[in-house]
Design a protein around this motif. Structure first.
Motif, PDB file in Angstrom:
ATOM      1  N   CYS A  22      27.733  13.941   0.915  1.00 62.29           N
ATOM      2  CA  CYS A  22      27.258  15.175   1.541  1.00 62.29           C
ATOM      3  C   CYS A  22      25.919  14.936   2.232  1.00 62.29           C
ATOM      4  O   CYS A  22      25.000  14.335   1.659  1.00 62.29           O
ATOM      5  CB  CYS A  22      27.100  16.279   0.498  1.00 62.29           C
ATOM      6  SG  CYS A  22      26.583  17.862   1.182  1.00 62.29           S
ATOM      7  N   SER A  50      36.186  28.816   2.338  1.00 63.49           N
ATOM      8  CA  SER A  50      35.127  29.423   3.119  1.00 63.49           C
ATOM      9  C   SER A  50      35.048  30.929   2.895  1.00 63.49           C
ATOM     10  O   SER A  50      36.046  31.589   2.625  1.00 63.49           O
ATOM     11  CB  SER A  50      35.337  29.117   4.604  1.00 63.49           C
ATOM     12  OG  SER A  50      36.476  29.781   5.071  1.00 63.49           O
ATOM     13  N   ARG A  71      26.986  24.879   1.565  1.00 66.18           N
ATOM     14  CA  ARG A  71      27.364  23.625   2.213  1.00 66.18           C
ATOM     15  C   ARG A  71      27.310  23.762   3.726  1.00 66.18           C
ATOM     16  O   ARG A  71      26.876  22.870   4.432  1.00 66.18           O
ATOM     17  CB  ARG A  71      28.764  23.200   1.775  1.00 66.18           C
ATOM     18  CG  ARG A  71      29.014  21.730   1.855  1.00 66.18           C
ATOM     19  CD  ARG A  71      29.708  21.241   0.605  1.00 66.18           C
ATOM     20  NE  ARG A  71      30.837  22.114   0.319  1.00 66.18           N
ATOM     21  CZ  ARG A  71      31.988  22.067   0.976  1.00 66.18           C
ATOM     22  NH1 ARG A  71      32.169  21.164   1.917  1.00 66.18           N
ATOM     23  NH2 ARG A  71      32.959  22.887   0.679  1.00 66.18           N
ATOM     24  N   SER A  72      27.776  24.911   4.217  1.00 67.45           N
ATOM     25  CA  SER A  72      27.690  25.170   5.650  1.00 67.45           C
ATOM     26  C   SER A  72      27.593  26.667   5.857  1.00 67.45           C
ATOM     27  O   SER A  72      28.019  27.449   5.017  1.00 67.45           O
ATOM     28  CB  SER A  72      28.935  24.631   6.365  1.00 67.45           C
ATOM     29  OG  SER A  72      30.078  25.386   5.992  1.00 67.45           O
ATOM     30  N   GLY A  73      27.017  27.057   6.969  1.00 61.46           N
ATOM     31  CA  GLY A  73      26.855  28.468   7.262  1.00 61.46           C
ATOM     32  C   GLY A  73      25.552  29.014   6.725  1.00 61.46           C
ATOM     33  O   GLY A  73      24.576  28.277   6.555  1.00 61.46           O
ATOM     34  N   SER A  74      25.536  30.304   6.421  1.00 61.92           N
ATOM     35  CA  SER A  74      24.319  30.929   5.903  1.00 61.92           C
ATOM     36  C   SER A  74      24.639  32.263   5.233  1.00 61.92           C
ATOM     37  O   SER A  74      25.651  32.887   5.527  1.00 61.92           O
ATOM     38  CB  SER A  74      23.301  31.150   7.031  1.00 61.92           C
ATOM     39  OG  SER A  74      23.893  31.819   8.122  1.00 61.92           O
ATOM     40  N   PRO A  94      22.146  25.843   4.395  1.00 66.33           N
ATOM     41  CA  PRO A  94      22.825  24.748   3.691  1.00 66.33           C
ATOM     42  C   PRO A  94      21.873  23.913   2.840  1.00 66.33           C
ATOM     43  O   PRO A  94      20.765  23.611   3.255  1.00 66.33           O
ATOM     44  CB  PRO A  94      23.408  23.916   4.840  1.00 66.33           C
ATOM     45  CG  PRO A  94      23.695  24.928   5.895  1.00 66.33           C
ATOM     46  CD  PRO A  94      22.575  25.929   5.790  1.00 66.33           C
ATOM     47  N   SER A 118      31.210  30.572   6.153  1.00 66.19           N
ATOM     48  CA  SER A 118      30.396  29.627   5.391  1.00 66.19           C
ATOM     49  C   SER A 118      31.171  29.015   4.234  1.00 66.19           C
ATOM     50  O   SER A 118      32.134  29.596   3.737  1.00 66.19           O
ATOM     51  CB  SER A 118      29.157  30.332   4.819  1.00 66.19           C
ATOM     52  OG  SER A 118      28.451  31.013   5.823  1.00 66.19           O
ATOM     53  N   THR A 119      30.725  27.849   3.816  1.00 66.64           N
ATOM     54  CA  THR A 119      31.335  27.208   2.648  1.00 66.64           C
ATOM     55  C   THR A 119      30.281  26.905   1.597  1.00 66.64           C
ATOM     56  O   THR A 119      29.113  26.700   1.908  1.00 66.64           O
ATOM     57  CB  THR A 119      32.032  25.891   3.029  1.00 66.64           C
ATOM     58  OG1 THR A 119      31.098  25.046   3.689  1.00 66.64           O
ATOM     59  CG2 THR A 119      33.212  26.150   3.943  1.00 66.64           C
ATOM     60  N   THR A 120      30.727  26.895   0.344  1.00 68.15           N
ATOM     61  CA  THR A 120      29.789  26.683  -0.762  1.00 68.15           C
ATOM     62  C   THR A 120      30.375  25.756  -1.810  1.00 68.15           C
ATOM     63  O   THR A 120      31.577  25.525  -1.861  1.00 68.15           O
ATOM     64  CB  THR A 120      29.468  28.010  -1.460  1.00 68.15           C
ATOM     65  OG1 THR A 120      30.683  28.584  -1.956  1.00 68.15           O
ATOM     66  CG2 THR A 120      28.812  28.992  -0.506  1.00 68.15           C
ATOM     67  N   ARG A 183      16.936  20.091   7.940  1.00 70.32           N
ATOM     68  CA  ARG A 183      18.392  19.922   7.943  1.00 70.32           C
ATOM     69  C   ARG A 183      18.890  19.195   9.186  1.00 70.32           C
ATOM     70  O   ARG A 183      20.086  19.161   9.460  1.00 70.32           O
ATOM     71  CB  ARG A 183      19.053  21.291   7.803  1.00 70.32           C
ATOM     72  CG  ARG A 183      19.005  21.781   6.372  1.00 70.32           C
ATOM     73  CD  ARG A 183      19.022  23.272   6.203  1.00 70.32           C
ATOM     74  NE  ARG A 183      18.816  23.588   4.801  1.00 70.32           N
ATOM     75  CZ  ARG A 183      17.625  23.622   4.201  1.00 70.32           C
ATOM     76  NH1 ARG A 183      16.534  23.374   4.892  1.00 70.32           N
ATOM     77  NH2 ARG A 183      17.531  23.906   2.910  1.00 70.32           N
TER      78      ARG A 183
END
Lengths: 254, 254
Positions: A22, A50, A71-74, A94, A118-120, A183
């Motif tokens: 990652c 997501s 992980r991605s997004g906000s 992220p 987004s993903t977490t 980032r």
DNA sequence: CGGCTTTTTGAACCCCATCAATATCCGTGG
DNA sequence: CCACGGATATTGATGGGGTTCAAAAAGCCG
């Protein structure tokens, strides 16, 4: 819309990535762990599908099972009063941990809403606690991330308690700039994932006032802005406004 | 003043009390530990001599060696900008943990100042971390106290971002009332250990404004106040003003 | 009592909230 | 492709809550 479920199922497989690979590991919990320790951590991490824009990752009142790493997004986190008014307590990028406010009563006190798709990664709290015992580095990093959360809250407190509107916006943009840079994004040219309404709420201002602050800072040649796009033209002036040291909102020399 | 050192030396012996016999154990870190575990915790705790009114327990910028539990008295924590203005981020009562903001960078980010002659227990951070591994109850309680710190910050954020002056004062008094009650003091009749100036700063108001709010709430028969002494006359009205559920600022049913 | 800090009260001004209207963007469908 | 509606954003006008400046009143301590 109808094709979404299919895509999600696909993503679930795709997302089976490790902390080691990652790109955010240097900011997130894995920071400072060796490859063997990373493997151990990986086993406790659950990659979530997501969360779509406007959807909640968790709601206030839900019991706290895990904390989430973005992980991605906000995301934004919102607390609300009984009278219905709400206050945004933070925006999360992220690599940042979300849900720490629930540690107090083992229950979420805020609602986390995705600002974009987004993903977490979910970290089971019991597992995390146990891992913290065996992995000193993880324990330290976890505490550091908790400390950052508290520091961040204190910075906003300072902004809301002491600063004028324009200064608050300056501090906000500067904080965002710094975090985006960490980032790997441009610190002077970026996209805001949140609407004006959310920034205004976060900064304790009316939307109209915030919009005027954007306009004024554009007139003053400090930033260029077109809706959600922001370019910082005069970083020094921005720092002065935010009452921060040049190029940093909260890093102190020591 | 000249006799102070002698008194301190005397106090040092006097203060050699254990967590088990401490009246605050149900609020502080010992909460939920058995007597054997308490002994273990006791060994890592250092009872500090008293900090006199106006003196600092620690300063912003100092490296973080330990967190402090307040045993008697009260403190305020202050962060400051480069431009010199300062913001009080919290008031701390006996049984509460102070210094958690330093976890982020292993360095204190605020200065803790005694509001009156106060005593504390210092917990070495390394020891605390190790103990948390062996004592699950301690670990959980530590995390809970951290969560409370974050929740508290979010409550003030809500106050500063959403509430009018009078509502902020109501929320402040209500929070204090609840916390004093938990410590065995009267929730409707108490003494403020901090000057108006500090309350005003904490609530993001000018001293004059705060004083007017006190006066107005007295006119409205919600409180009776004479300088630092406060008596709550109409708790229901206070709760309404603070937009809280009756008799509680932050406890939620669940 | 006299000097200090703390608190209260008064008056004028200003920043910001509020109300109101326009402008711009975006997705949807004609 | 453009038209339309809704969400988002900007700009203007007005008023109010709070700051600021100023000063008096009240407690604290020598």
């Amino acid at each position: 819309m109808p094709t979404q479920t299919k895509i999600k199922a696909f993503d679930l497989r795709e997302l089976k990535v490790s902390c080691g690979s990652c790109s955010l590991s240097h900011l997130c919990l894995p920071h400072g762990l060796n490859s063997k320790e990373l493997e151990t951590l990986d086993e406790s991490i659950q990659h979530k599908p997501s969360v779509e824009k406007g959807q909640a990752l968790f709601h206030a009142g839900e019991s706290l099972k895990s904390v989430h790493a973005i992980r991605s997004g906000s995301f934004k986190t919102v607390v609300l009063t009984n009278s219905g008014s709400e206050q945004i307590t933070g925006f999360y990028l992220p690599g940042e941990l979300i849900g720490l406010d629930g540690l107090g009563e083992s229950k979420h006190r805020c609602t986390a809403v995705a600002l974009e798709s987004s993903t977490t990664c979910a970290l089971d709290l019991d597992d995390l606690e146990k891992l913290c015992c065996s992995l000193g580095g993880l324990r330290r990093q976890f505490l550091h991330l908790i400390g950052h959360e508290i520091n961040h809250d204190h910075e906003i407190l300072l902004a809301l308690g002491q600063m004028k509107g324009e200064e608050r916006l300056a501090a906000f943009l500067l904080s965002l700039s710094r975090r985006l840079e960490m980032r790997g994004f441009s610190p002077i040219d970026f996209h805001l994932s949140m609407p004006r309404h959310d920034i205004a709420n976060y900064l304790g201002l009316a939307v109209e006032t915030l919009s005027r602050m954007f306009s004024r800072m554009q007139e003053e040649q400090i930033i260029h802005t077109n809706r959600r796009h922001v370019r910082i033209l005069n970083m020094a002036a921005l720092c002065t406004l935010a009452q921060a040291e040049p190029r940093s909102l909260d890093t102190r020399q020591g």
